[in-house]
Each structure stands twice: as structure tokens, then as C-alpha cells.
Write a protein that holds these residues in place. Structure first.
Motif, PDB file in Angstrom:
ATOM      1  N   SER A  51       0.998  -1.029   0.424  1.00  0.00           N
ATOM      2  CA  SER A  51       0.256  -0.272   0.101  1.00  0.00           C
ATOM      3  C   SER A  51       1.068   0.987  -0.067  1.00  0.00           C
ATOM      4  CB  SER A  51      -0.992   0.489   1.467  1.00  0.00           C
ATOM      5  OG  SER A  51      -1.713   1.488   1.203  1.00  0.00           O
ATOM      6  N   ILE A  52       1.497   1.274   1.042  1.00  0.00           N
ATOM      7  CA  ILE A  52       2.691   2.862   1.019  1.00  0.00           C
ATOM      8  C   ILE A  52       3.228   2.900  -0.782  1.00  0.00           C
ATOM      9  CG2 ILE A  52       4.812   3.361   1.866  1.00  0.00           C
ATOM     10  CD1 ILE A  52       3.306   2.657   4.613  1.00  0.00           C
ATOM     11  N   GLY A  53       3.898   1.714  -0.924  1.00  0.00           N
ATOM     12  CA  GLY A  53       4.424   1.493  -2.127  1.00  0.00           C
ATOM     13  C   GLY A  53       4.046   1.435  -2.955  1.00  0.00           C
ATOM     14  N   MET A  54       2.665   2.315  -3.366  1.00  0.00           N
ATOM     15  CA  MET A  54       2.121   2.952  -4.406  1.00  0.00           C
ATOM     16  C   MET A  54       1.723   4.069  -3.906  1.00  0.00           C
ATOM     17  SD  MET A  54      -0.848  -0.484  -4.552  1.00  0.00           S
ATOM     18  CE  MET A  54      -1.007   0.400  -6.280  1.00  0.00           C
ATOM     19  N   GLY A  55       2.098   5.258  -3.140  1.00  0.00           N
ATOM     20  CA  GLY A  55       1.748   5.910  -2.927  1.00  0.00           C
ATOM     21  C   GLY A  55       0.955   6.387  -1.958  1.00  0.00           C
ATOM     22  N   ALA A  56       0.063   5.162  -1.751  1.00  0.00           N
ATOM     23  CA  ALA A  56      -0.796   5.602  -0.164  1.00  0.00           C
ATOM     24  C   ALA A  56      -0.115   6.711   0.819  1.00  0.00           C
ATOM     25  CB  ALA A  56      -1.953   4.541   0.052  1.00  0.00           C
ATOM     26  N   THR A  57      -0.979   7.147   1.682  1.00  0.00           N
ATOM     27  CA  THR A  57      -0.850   7.626   2.818  1.00  0.00           C
ATOM     28  C   THR A  57      -0.475   6.675   3.953  1.00  0.00           C
ATOM     29  OG1 THR A  57      -2.893   9.010   3.621  1.00  0.00           O
ATOM     30  CG2 THR A  57      -1.324  10.203   2.159  1.00  0.00           C
ATOM     31  N   MET A  91      11.512   3.885   0.036  1.00  0.00           N
ATOM     32  CA  MET A  91      10.622   2.167   1.252  1.00  0.00           C
ATOM     33  C   MET A  91      11.784   2.257   2.064  1.00  0.00           C
ATOM     34  SD  MET A  91       7.504   1.555   0.341  1.00  0.00           S
ATOM     35  CE  MET A  91       7.308  -0.321   0.340  1.00  0.00           C
ATOM     36  N   PHE A 130      -3.682  -7.572  -1.757  1.00  0.00           N
ATOM     37  CA  PHE A 130      -4.516  -7.526  -0.717  1.00  0.00           C
ATOM     38  C   PHE A 130      -5.560  -7.961  -0.169  1.00  0.00           C
ATOM     39  CE2 PHE A 130      -3.588  -3.049  -1.849  1.00  0.00           C
ATOM     40  CZ  PHE A 130      -1.966  -2.744  -1.578  1.00  0.00           C
ATOM     41  N   VAL A 181      -7.121   5.229  -4.091  1.00  0.00           N
ATOM     42  CA  VAL A 181      -6.468   6.513  -3.454  1.00  0.00           C
ATOM     43  C   VAL A 181      -5.637   7.374  -3.691  1.00  0.00           C
ATOM     44  CG1 VAL A 181      -3.908   5.917  -2.427  1.00  0.00           C
ATOM     45  CG2 VAL A 181      -4.811   4.174  -2.074  1.00  0.00           C
ATOM     46  N   ARG A 188       6.252   7.524  -4.753  1.00  0.00           N
ATOM     47  CA  ARG A 188       6.116   6.572  -5.105  1.00  0.00           C
ATOM     48  C   ARG A 188       4.672   6.272  -6.117  1.00  0.00           C
ATOM     49  NH1 ARG A 188       6.221   6.086   1.516  1.00  0.00           N
ATOM     50  NH2 ARG A 188       8.817   5.702   0.883  1.00  0.00           N
ATOM     51  N   THR A 189       4.144   7.067  -6.177  1.00  0.00           N
ATOM     52  CA  THR A 189       2.675   7.352  -7.306  1.00  0.00           C
ATOM     53  C   THR A 189       3.858   7.294  -8.429  1.00  0.00           C
ATOM     54  OG1 THR A 189       1.861   8.869  -5.733  1.00  0.00           O
ATOM     55  CG2 THR A 189       1.197   8.274  -8.079  1.00  0.00           C
ATOM     56  N   GLU A 235       4.833  11.157  -0.959  1.00  0.00           N
ATOM     57  CA  GLU A 235       3.306   9.699  -2.038  1.00  0.00           C
ATOM     58  C   GLU A 235       3.809  10.666  -2.970  1.00  0.00           C
ATOM     59  OE1 GLU A 235       3.610  11.834   1.241  1.00  0.00           O
ATOM     60  OE2 GLU A 235       3.199  10.433   2.718  1.00  0.00           O
TER      61      GLU A 235
END
Ligand SMILES: Nc1ncnc2c1ncn2[C@@H]1O[C@H](COP(=O)(O)OP(=O)(O)O)[C@@H](O)[C@H]1O
Ligand SMILES: [Mg+2]
Lengths: 292, 283
Positions: A180-186, B85, B129, B143, B116-117, B113
Motif C-alpha cells: 500500500s505504501i509503495g503505491m503512494g498511499a498515505t 521505502m 491485499f 487512493v 511512490r506514485t 507519496e
């Protein structure tokens, strides 16, 4: 060159199988001990209660006369109480658990806090009653109101929910966090969309245990000064109230035998309400464990 | 052993001579080889462990760049530094520069953010997930604030197609992604990374947990994806690096021994250790 003697293996085999079988029976018997005690208790209480469990009992206020004494005020009071305790406790403890597991820096101070929260779960409930008396009833001048007692009970069950929530949050694999974090989610998006949904079943288990404890707890209410005879139900959170465990306690203290039966009826009602509340929680839990 | 040690000291003393990056001055020299990532004397420590030492590398747009090296040499650490990361490990300290399209990623102007996007990541073990296939792929767009069902539907389908898994899952988009095989899960994870429409995709040993057939599928996919994306892939599988990549960087004990066009690394490496490693003599 043969290191393993096949004869020895053959000789030991039956011993292993016997032990295997024996363990099953030991575990079964242990389960039975608890079960039998529980069933005996409930059946015994039910027998006592059976003549007194009727509509009048549910709709009458408490009274010094057995014939007209009812549980109404206590039921409504306890529901009011839970209405304060449950949301406050859930909100505070889940937030605390999230902070400790997801946000707090990993250091000695955090570790120290974590250890002490688990220790708090072992503090006798009377102590929480004294705390509530000092802070909510006196210092904040709430009196023996729903709010004061509700907050006190919330503090009392806080550690249980915090610890089980921490457990549940920790069991969410860090790989999905990283995804999740790796996709740019806060952080908050990760917490609210991934971690909390995955942790909810475990958190609810803790909540069930905690509510079960809170609804039957007497000692803190005694300390706070919750009345046993009151002929009105509260209109607001600052009103005084009755509670089921207090009423049961009061009846048990009475010398007449009939009041013991009333107490038994009260216990059955308390259990029924508890089961009802927990069913709702279990329903929510199952809903989440199926979806995730 | 002694030989390696000596070579080691020589490299360190020689400093930048060996660390100089030849990948883009090689035979395919052309204006089209635009860099997406450049690192300037990048160093990283885990506490006292100097895990990355004076890394000077450059990765180009629309290429597959492989990173190879024995385990523990810092490959994962390096790719995780590229999208920051690695900073999730509290004891990490960094020095030097990493430029993503000429912007310093450690500069305050670029939030993690945002970085990483643009720089997506696929992990070693498939990590979907615990949600439906659809929700997995739609996660990134959601997101980032995309709510419209129609757009999400399109993004999900396109990403799954690009990840070469659409045909296998199109009838079961609402089923839990955990019900898929490991190879399918990994392609779901790739689709999930594609759904945010990143610029660069980092892959850390993306096939090491997969069977040979799934591995081939993912490798073919990398080849396909480089038309639209830039891919930096860590692998401990030499054949894979040779098959899929345009350039290869050989990491050893925390520094880069050699970075060049993959052909050069495998056929005509300049450093003895590179030759030993790619020919399987150690690692
Ligand atoms: N989370 C961590 N904390 C401390 N040291 C780490 C951590 N991750 C990796 N390292 C150290 O950094 C070095 C490089 O590790 P890594 O990047 O995982 O290597 P590779 O991916 O090439 O196998 C190793 O010495 C390893 O022990
Ligand atoms: Mg690694």
C-alpha cells in the motif's frame, strides 16, 4: 552402517500412539470440567429464576416488595451505561493500539508503555472505581451519573481492547502494508483501507471480552455510588441511573429467600442481554472475516 | 578468496574509475536513452552497516535495467532507496543524491507519496491485499482520489490486460485475490502497480517465488512493458538478466563493480569478479 534400528522404532510405535490418544482425552476432559460447571450454574440459576421471569419483572421498577419488584430501571440504566462505555472504549483503545503499532517510534519508551498497558489489564476493578470517583464524580463534578460511570468502565476495559487490538494489528502482514505504501498511499489510507479491515475480526474479539466484563461489573459502580433503588430512568447522560449488576447485588444481600430468586432472574436477563450484544459483534466480525 | 579480497581493495582504491558507469556510453549510444534515475555518490547505512557505498548509476527510460549480485550485496536496499521505502527501517541513514528525472528525491519539494506514485514497486513475494481482484487493482487509483466507477472499470481492465492476466480472471473479478495461484497473484500485483500509471516500475526478484511457466510469463511481460514504462529489476537469476534486460549492474558487497549493456556484462565484462559471478563461479 544402519544408524536407525528398525526394531526400536517398531517397539516405540505403540507408545506414541497411546500418548497421542491419551492427549485427546485429557483435552476433552479439561473442556468438560469448564462446561459442566458452567451448565450447572446456568441451570441452577434458571431453576431459581423461572417463577419470577415474566413481563412484570421486565417492566417494573425495583421495590422493597417482592411481588412488585422488577428489573426495568436496571436494564435501561445498564443500556445507557453501555451506550457511553462501548463507543468511548472502542474509540480510545483502537486509536491507542494504532498509534502504538503503526505510528509510535520504535524505542524503549514505546516498549515501556506497551508493557504497562498489558499490566493495566490486571488492575482490580475497584481501583478504577476509585479513579472514577476522584476524577469524574468529584473533580469533574459529574456526580454518580451515567457519564461518570460509563467513562470509568471505559477506562477499566481499555487495556483489554488495546492489547487485543495491538495483537490484531500486528498480525496483518507487513508485506501488504508495504504494498500500500509503495503505491503512494498515505499512512492513514493504509491504516483505514488495509490494516483496520484486516484487523477488525481480532479487534472485535477483544471488544466482546471487554463488554462482557463491563456489563457485569459491580465494584466500580459501588465505589462511584450508583443507587440501587431509583424509580426513574435517566433522561440524559448526566442523570443518575441504576445498573443490572448493582440491582442483582442488592437483591442477593436481602435476607428474604424470594429476593434470591429475583437476583437469579436478574442474572438471566443480564446474560440474555449480553448474548444479544455479543451476537451483534459476532455478526459484524463474521461479515468482515468473510470479505477479507 | 584472497583474489577476491585483493580485487576488492583495488576497486576501492581505484575509486570512481571502476564505478564509472558505461551503460549509456556503450554501443547503443543515442539521444533516445534518456535517464529516469541517476545516483550520485549514494551511500546508505543500516546503523553501522555501510550497506551501499558510493553508488553512481544511471537507468534509462523504456529499458529493462537488471541488478544482479550475490545475496546480501545490497540489491533490495538499493531499489528500495529509489522509492524511499528503505526509510521505513528506522536505523537507515543516507548520503549523496538520487535524481529521478533530474529531481532530487530527498528534496522536500517531492513528497514520498508523489515519488511512490510515479515509481511503482513489485515485491519478491506476491502480496495482494485480502480483497477482491477488482479492489486490488483499483486500489491505487482509488487512493489517488479516482471515484468514478466507469473510469475505474476501464483502468482495471487495461491494467489486467497489460499484465497479461485479464483472460484468466475476467470472470472472477469479485473473488478474493488469495484464491489465485502464486504466479497469477504476482501478475495481479503487477497489474495493481500498473493501475496507478507509474513512470518507473521497480521489481525486487519478482519471479523468485514463482514456477518456471509463471516466470516466463512475467519475463515476457517485462519485455512488453518496457515500451511504455522503465523497469528496474533485481534478480539473482543470471539467465533472467541476460534474457530480459538492456543493461545490467553487478553489485558486490555494497558497491557497484560494473554497469554496462547486458551483452557486455555477460560476454565481455571488464572486471574479473563480474566474469566469475556471471559464469557461476561464485554467488
Ligand atoms: N532491515 C534491515 N535492517 C538492518 N540491516 C539490513 C536490513 N535489510 C538489509 N540489511 C543489510 O543490508 C545488506 C544488504 O541487504 P539486502 O539489500 O537485502 O541484500 P540483497 O537484496 O542483495 O540480498 C545486508 O548486509 C543486510 O544484512
Ligand atoms: Mg533482496
Amino acid at each position: 552402517m544402519q544408524l536407525i534400528d528398525k526394531n526400536v522404532i517398531a517397539k516405540k510405535r505403540s507408545g506414541r500412539l497411546t500418548l497421542n490418544n491419551a492427549m485427546k482425552w485429557i483435552f476433552f476432559l479439561c473442556t468438560m470440567v469448564g462446561l459442566i460447571v458452567l451448565v450447572t450454574l446456568i441451570v441452577d440459576t434458571l431453576m431459581d429464576a423461572v417463577g419470577y421471569l415474566n413481563m412484570d419483572f421486565l417492566t417494573n421498577f425495583s421495590s422493597s416488595r417482592v411481588e412488585s419488584a422488577g428489573f426495568y430501571g436496571a436494564i435501561i440504566g445498564s443500556l445507557w451505561l453501555m451506550f457511553v462505555t462501548v463507543p468511548v472504549a472502542i474509540f480510545l483503545s483502537v486509536a491507542t493500539a494504532l498509534y502504538l503499532e503503526e505510528y509510535a517510534p520504535k524505542n524503549k519508551v514505546t516498549d515501556f508503555i506497551k508493557i504497562n498497558i498489558s499490566n493495566l489489564a490486571g488492575v482490580p476493578s475497584v481501583v478504577f472505581g476509585l479513579l472514577g470517583l476522584a476524577i469524574f464524580v468529584r473533580a469533574m463534578a459529574m456526580g454518580n451519573s451515567v457519564l461518570a460511570a460509563g467513562l470509568t468502565l471505559a477506562l477499566m476495559i481499555l487495556p483489554v481492547i488495546v492489547v487485543s487490538s495491538q495483537e490484531a494489528i500486528r498480525s496483518v502482514p507487513s508485506t501488504v502494508r508495504e504494498a500500500s505504501i509503495g503505491m503512494g498511499a498515505t499512512k492513514w489510507q493504509t491504516v483505514s483501507r488495509i490494516i483496520l479491515p484486516a484487523a477488525i475480526p481480532g479487534i472485535i474479539t477483544g471488544i466482546i471480552l471487554a463488554i462482557s466484563r463491563a456489563i457485569g461489573e459491580t465494584a466500580p459502580l459501588v465505589v462511584i455510588g450508583v443507587p440501587t433503588t431509583l424509580l426513574v430512568t435517566p433522561d440524559g447522560f448526566l442523570d443518575s441511573f441504576q445498573a443490572m449488576p448493582m440491582q442483582i447485588y442488592a437483591w442477593i444481600k436481602m435476607p428474604q429467600e424470594e429476593f434470591q430468586y429475583l437476583a437469579a432472574a436478574g442474572i438471566i436477563v443480564l446474560l440474555a442481554i449480553l448474548i444479544l450484544m455479543n451476537s451483534v459483534a459476532i455478526f459484524i466480525r463474521n461479515k468482515f472475516s468473510r470479505r477479507y | 578468496m584472497v583474489n577476491i579480497m585483493e580485487a576488492n581493495t583495488i576497486t576501492k582504491n581505484a575509486g570512481t574509475a571502476v564505478l564509472e558507469d558505461r551503460a549509456h556510453t556503450g554501443t547503443q549510444e543515442s539521444a533516445e536513452r534518456k535517464p529516469v534515475f541517476k545516483t550520485n555518490n549514494f551511500n546508505l547505512w543500516y546503523g553501522d552497516n555501510h550497506a551501499l557505498q558510493d553508488i553512481n548509476l544511471r537507468f534509462n527510460q523504456n529499458e529493462v535495467s537488471a541488478i544482479i549480485g550475490p545475496s546480501g550485496c545490497g540489491k533490495s536496499t538499493f531499489v528500495k532507496a529509489l522509492n524511499r521505502m528503505v526509510e521505513l527501517v528506522p536505523i537507515v541513514r543516507t548520503e549523496g543524491e538520487i535524481l529521478y528525472r533530474d529531481q532530487d528525491i530527498f528534496n522536500r519539494k517531492m513528497t514520498v507519496e508523489e515519488l511512490r506514485t510515479k515509481v511503482g514497486m513489485v515485491f519478491q513475494k506476491p502480496n495482494p491485499f485480502p480483497k477482491s481482484i477488482y479492489d486490488n487493482v483499483a486500489y491505487g487509483p482509488r487512493v489517488h482520489g479516482i471515484r468514478k466507477k466507469k473510469i475505474l472499470d476501464e483502468v482495471v481492465e487495461k491494467s489486467l490486460r497489460d499484465a497479461a492476466i485479464w483472460d484468466e480472471v475476467k470472470d472472477r473479478l469479485n473473488e478474493n485475490a488469495y484464491g489465485l495461484s502464486g504466479g497469477q497473484q504476482q501478475r495481479i500485483c503487477i497489474a495493481r502497480a500498473l493501475a496507478t500509471e507509474p513512470d518507473v516500475i521497480l521489481m525486487d526478484e519478482p519471479t523468485s517465488a514463482l514456477d518456471p511457466i509463471s516466470t516466463t510469463k512475467v519475463e515476457d511481460l517485462m519485455h512488453e512493458l518496457k515500451k511504455n514504462y522503465s523497469i528496474i529489476v533485481v534478480t539473482h537469476n543470471m539467465q533472467q538478466a541476460a534474457r530480459v534486460s538492456d543493461t545490467t549492474a553487478f553489485f558486490y558487497q555494497g558497491y557497484v563493480v560494473e554497469h554496462d549493456d547486458t551483452k557486455v556484462i555477460f560476454e565481455n565484462p571488464r572486471d574479473q569478479r563480474t566474469e566469475d559471478y556471471v559464469s557461476g563461479r561464485f554467488g
